[in-house]
Design an enzyme around this catalytic site. Structure first.
Site, PDB file in Angstrom:
ATOM      1  N   HIS A 190       0.862  -1.182   0.000  1.00  0.00           N
ATOM      2  CA  HIS A 190       0.000   0.000   0.000  1.00  0.00           C
ATOM      3  C   HIS A 190       0.895   1.228   0.000  1.00  0.00           C
ATOM      4  CE1 HIS A 190      -3.147   2.854   1.215  1.00  0.00           C
ATOM      5  NE2 HIS A 190      -4.021   1.928   0.860  1.00  0.00           N
ATOM      6  N   ASP A 205      -7.878  -4.963  -0.232  1.00  0.00           N
ATOM      7  CA  ASP A 205      -8.437  -5.469  -1.484  1.00  0.00           C
ATOM      8  C   ASP A 205      -8.203  -6.965  -1.682  1.00  0.00           C
ATOM      9  OD1 ASP A 205      -9.318  -2.905  -2.520  1.00  0.00           O
ATOM     10  OD2 ASP A 205      -7.200  -2.428  -2.718  1.00  0.00           O
TER      11      ASP A 205
END
Length: 444
Positions: free
Chosen positions: A317, A375
């Site tokens: 991320h 996700d």
């Protein structure tokens, strides 16, 4: 760091005539990082800061969401996302973002009632869907119909910064949160040629959306409480995430004074990109490409190969450097849903768990801090619930709407001026247009 705002930083800019001094005050928040107020830099020196991607630039002050990427912490109005996800519902967290505190029981009852009342769309909106091809991407339908809602609610030309009351802003925020699930469900059903289902006043926010997705006229539909709760928690985990590209787009569009339906439509367009809201769909594409657990080592070898463009989707991320605090919650939700649906042997889950194990133990991925993010498991959950991958980003948009409208509302009420970033020009310097050669057959 309490004295930080009183400090003024001074630089000797040797590249400027006479090496002028520039004085820039500090800017303090409740939690780090603190900032340097650059607003007078250009006026003092004629220079601008250069920060492509805004990795070191704060575009606003906000009291909504705090992210500590090093510690893997996400707070909404000070509350950890883990606690909100486990103990509160999506409407409660939406109210928290909009108003600063969690609602009491009476306030929550009124808010849920208001959401149910405003979930209905004007009947003319049904006609808008007929203008789309049946195979249109649902994000295209969501973006277009959402912007069109401004023609049904409020003064489309009113400057939201000056000519709209606080009560009107609250109403528009409520309408957007309430109507987004209906628009999303109708986009899904239109694409499949299914009859459009109206909202139910008897169901909670998350259950209502599942009802509009999966029920059929003339047939009884009973919500599965495990799936409703899972869907509510998934939305809570996506409700807001600071100044990402879609949220920044909503704020930037809103700084011009345009109506909030247009602002959120702009946010939907920004979210559509595969590097933002489309990441969970990309995870499933990756799992489909790998195919079986036995093929994971070969795929990982491609990921490690610098010359190969293959990427490990759902890992890492831009903000989080240790862990994504939402990922463990999403993993637990994934197991709950698959157990409820009797899909524990889902091949995607087996692949995902083996990928996670390898990435958490392999020095290559550990050293690069490529941990699972939110996700990684969300796509598996949604697919198990019968939702196609083309709808994943649509549900992300529904969940993020409360955050978007809270950010829009905060931006408007702060009195911020219109956003107007500077640039560093790299084109040709001033030059004159050469005289044209005489053209044959043209009379003077």
């Amino acid at each position: 760091m309490a004295d930080f705002p009183q400090k003024t930083l001074e630089w000797q800019l040797r590249s400027t005539p006479g090496g002028m001094a520039v004085r820039l005050p500090g800017r303090s928040g409740t939690l780090p990082p603190q900032g340097i107020d650059m607003r007078t830099l250009h006026r003092q020196s004629g220079l601008v800061s250069f920060d492509p991607g805004f990795g070191s630039t704060a575009s606003c002050e906000s009291a909504l969401t705090y992210i500590d990427g090093e510690r893997g912490e996400l707070l909404h109005r000070g509350y950890p996302v883990e606690q909100l996800c486990q103990h509160k519902t999506y409407p409660e967290v939406a109210w928290l973002l909009l108003h600063g505190e969690l609602p009491d029981a009476a306030t929550l009852d009124r808010f849920n009632s208001d959401l149910s009342r405003e979930a209905f769309l004007h009947e003319q909106v049904r006609n808008f869907f007929n203008g789309f091809r049946r195979d249109s991407h649902p994000m295209a339908m969501l973006c277009g119909t959402l912007a069109a809602l401004s023609s049904f609610h409020g003064d489309q030309t009113a400057d939201q910064r000056h000519r709209v009351t606080a009560e009107e802003r609250d109403l528009r925020a409520l309408q957007l949160i309430a109507k987004m699930p209906t628009l999303a469900a109708w986009a899904y059903r239109y694409g499949r040629g299914l009859p459009l289902i109206y909202p139910s006043a008897e169901l909670p926010y998350a259950g209502n959306m599942l009802h509009m997705l999966f029920s059929m006229p003339g047939r009884e539909w009973k919500p599965n409480p495990v799936l409703v709760r899972a869907f509510d928690r998934i939305m809570t985990l996506h409700i807001d995430h600071g100044q990402n590209v879609s949220t920044s787009t909503v704020r930037m569009a809103g700084s011009s004074g345009v109506n909030p339906f247009a602002c959120v439509a702009a946010g939907v367009a920004a979210l559509w990109g595969p590097a933002h809201g489309g990441a969970n769909e990309a995870v499933l594409d990756m799992l489909d490409e790998i195919g079986t657990v036995e093929r994971i080592p070969a795929y990982m070898a491609r990921v490690r190969d610098r010359a190969d463009p293959t990427r490990l989707m759902g890992f890492g991320h831009r903000i989080y450097r240790s862990k994504d605090p939402r990922a463990a919650l999403m993993r637990a939700i994934c197991h709950e849903v698959l157990d409820e649906l009797g899909a524990r042997n889902d091949p995607h889950l087996a692949l995902a768990m083996e990928l996670e194990r390898i990435a958490l133990e392999d020095d290559y991925f550990v050293n690069r801090k490529l941990y699972p993010n939110v996700d990684f498991y969300s796509g598996i959950i949604l697919r198990a619930m019968g939702i196609p991958s083309s709808m994943f980003t649509v549900f992300f948009a529904v969940a993020r709407t409360a955050g978007w409208v809270a950010q829009w509302k905060e931006m408007v009420e702060s009195g911020a001026g219109i956003a107007r970033p500077r640039q560093i020009y790299t084109g040709p310097a001033r030059r004159d247009v050469p005289p044209s050669a005489p053209r044959t057959g043209v009379q003077s």
